[in-house]
Design an enzyme around this catalytic site. Structure first.
Site, PDB file in Angstrom:
ATOM      1  N   ARG A 159      47.178  47.004  31.531  1.00  0.00           N
ATOM      2  CA  ARG A 159      48.251  48.232  30.751  1.00  0.00           C
ATOM      3  C   ARG A 159      50.042  47.435  30.766  1.00  0.00           C
ATOM      4  O   ARG A 159      50.389  49.176  31.338  1.00  0.00           O
ATOM      5  CB  ARG A 159      47.356  49.165  31.457  1.00  0.00           C
ATOM      6  CG  ARG A 159      46.473  49.911  30.627  1.00  0.00           C
ATOM      7  CD  ARG A 159      46.301  49.242  29.258  1.00  0.00           C
ATOM      8  NE  ARG A 159      45.400  49.680  29.031  1.00  0.00           N
ATOM      9  CZ  ARG A 159      43.875  48.677  28.670  1.00  0.00           C
ATOM     10  NH1 ARG A 159      44.912  47.391  28.610  1.00  0.00           N
ATOM     11  NH2 ARG A 159      42.836  48.996  28.406  1.00  0.00           N
ATOM     12  N   SER A 209      41.470  55.920  25.942  1.00  0.00           N
ATOM     13  CA  SER A 209      40.906  55.744  27.209  1.00  0.00           C
ATOM     14  C   SER A 209      41.780  57.011  27.241  1.00  0.00           C
ATOM     15  O   SER A 209      42.827  55.911  27.446  1.00  0.00           O
ATOM     16  CB  SER A 209      40.404  54.852  27.802  1.00  0.00           C
ATOM     17  OG  SER A 209      39.716  53.995  27.053  1.00  0.00           O
ATOM     18  N   GLU A 279      46.869  56.875  30.630  1.00  0.00           N
ATOM     19  CA  GLU A 279      47.275  55.715  30.409  1.00  0.00           C
ATOM     20  C   GLU A 279      48.134  56.398  28.855  1.00  0.00           C
ATOM     21  O   GLU A 279      49.461  55.772  28.227  1.00  0.00           O
ATOM     22  CB  GLU A 279      45.729  55.097  29.034  1.00  0.00           C
ATOM     23  CG  GLU A 279      45.490  54.234  29.768  1.00  0.00           C
ATOM     24  CD  GLU A 279      44.671  52.895  29.278  1.00  0.00           C
ATOM     25  OE1 GLU A 279      44.614  53.057  27.478  1.00  0.00           O
ATOM     26  OE2 GLU A 279      43.249  52.429  29.738  1.00  0.00           O
TER      27      GLU A 279
END
Length: 285
Positions: A159, A209, A279
């Site tokens: 990420r 998510s 996230e």
């Protein structure tokens, strides 16, 4: 196209968010570059929007220019490489690759984001990620110059990317794939789709998510073990199907969603000493 006071609930997968002051949809890469350049010159806040799949916009909205890549979605073939505009949907790229008998992008067949966003966060699923397939990315840098960065210049990690850390604007990406029988590619995509439908709450608005995977743990298990499955504020809640997802049951506000996220962070940290990192990106709070 330019619209004023555009509700961001229409442009995020959470399906929440107040109005952006100005909502611009460039019709070409040159228009995108000009729009970003104009905002920078006038020192007007701006945000480049892909599919809004990792974004929570406040109920008050965004005081600035929202630059949406809706119309920058071309996908062209160059041998075994797909040259994709930043606004191209990952699901469309996966479908085109399958049609052409090009393998390697199956992992992205169910990710509801754009190519630009995927480069920004090195999106991935099912043991595949953008770092595995990117050849290069054309970006607009902080000085207004268009540069081509090879994959090994992008500092791609979990990420993480140079696009994110340096505030670069993705214009297009070259995705290098491998020839394979289309039926085999389709079978793999169908398997990933089936697994998603079985395990994920796709019937509700969400950002996928909600939390990054903490080192040595799984976010969903920590949340479940904390007794938070089904925890609800207003019409936002921790999914009872997959604890790693915060979902909009219908009519939730951004404040509801954020309250659920914050409570989950606090409670998991209290019980297990692990601070979950979202996230999801927060805008306008």
């Amino acid at each position: 196209m330019i619209r004023l006071n555009e509700p961001m609930s229409r442009h995020t997968t959470f399906e929440v968010g107040g109005p952006a002051d100005v909502f611009v949809v460039p019709q070409s890469t040159q228009e995108l570059i000009a729009c970003v350049g104009g905002c920078r010159k006038l020192q007007v806040p701006y945000f480049v929007l892909g599919k809004g799949s990792d974004l929570l916009v406040s109920d008050e909205g965004y005081r600035g220019v929202m630059i949406a890549l809706d119309d920058l979605c071309d996908i062209a073939q160059d041998g075994n490489v797909l040259v994709c505009d930043a606004g191209a949907a990952l699901v469309d790229v996966a479908e085109r690759a399958c049609e052409l008998g090009l393998a390697g992008f199956e992992f992205a067949c169910g990710i509801p984001g754009s190519v630009g966003g995927a480069c920004f966060m090195n999106a991935g699923a099912y043991d595949g990620c953008m770092a595995d397939v990117l050849e290069s990315v054309d970006v607009l840098d902080a000085d207004g110059a268009v540069r081509t960065l090879a994959v090994d210049e992008l500092d791609l990690g979990y990420r993480r990317s140079r696009v994110r850390t340096e505030g670069l604007v993705v214009l297009r990406a070259r995705i290098a794939l491998s020839p394979q029988d289309a039926a085999q590619i389709r079978a793999k995509m169908d398997d990933f789709t089936r697994r998603r439908e079985e395990k994920q709450p796709l019937e509700y608005g969400s950002a996928g998510s909600t939390f990054k995977r903490p080192e040595g743990y799984f976010a969903g298990k920590l949340i479940m073990d904390s007794g938070l499955k089904g925890y609800r504020v207003g019409n936002a809640c921790v999914s009872t199907k997959h604890a790693g997802f915060v979902v909009n049951l219908g009519g939730a506000t951004a404040a509801d969603v954020r309250a659920v996220i914050t409570h989950v962070q606090d409670e998991v940290e209290r019980q297990f000493g692990v601070r979950l990192e979202p996230e999801v990106r927060f805008l306008g709070f």
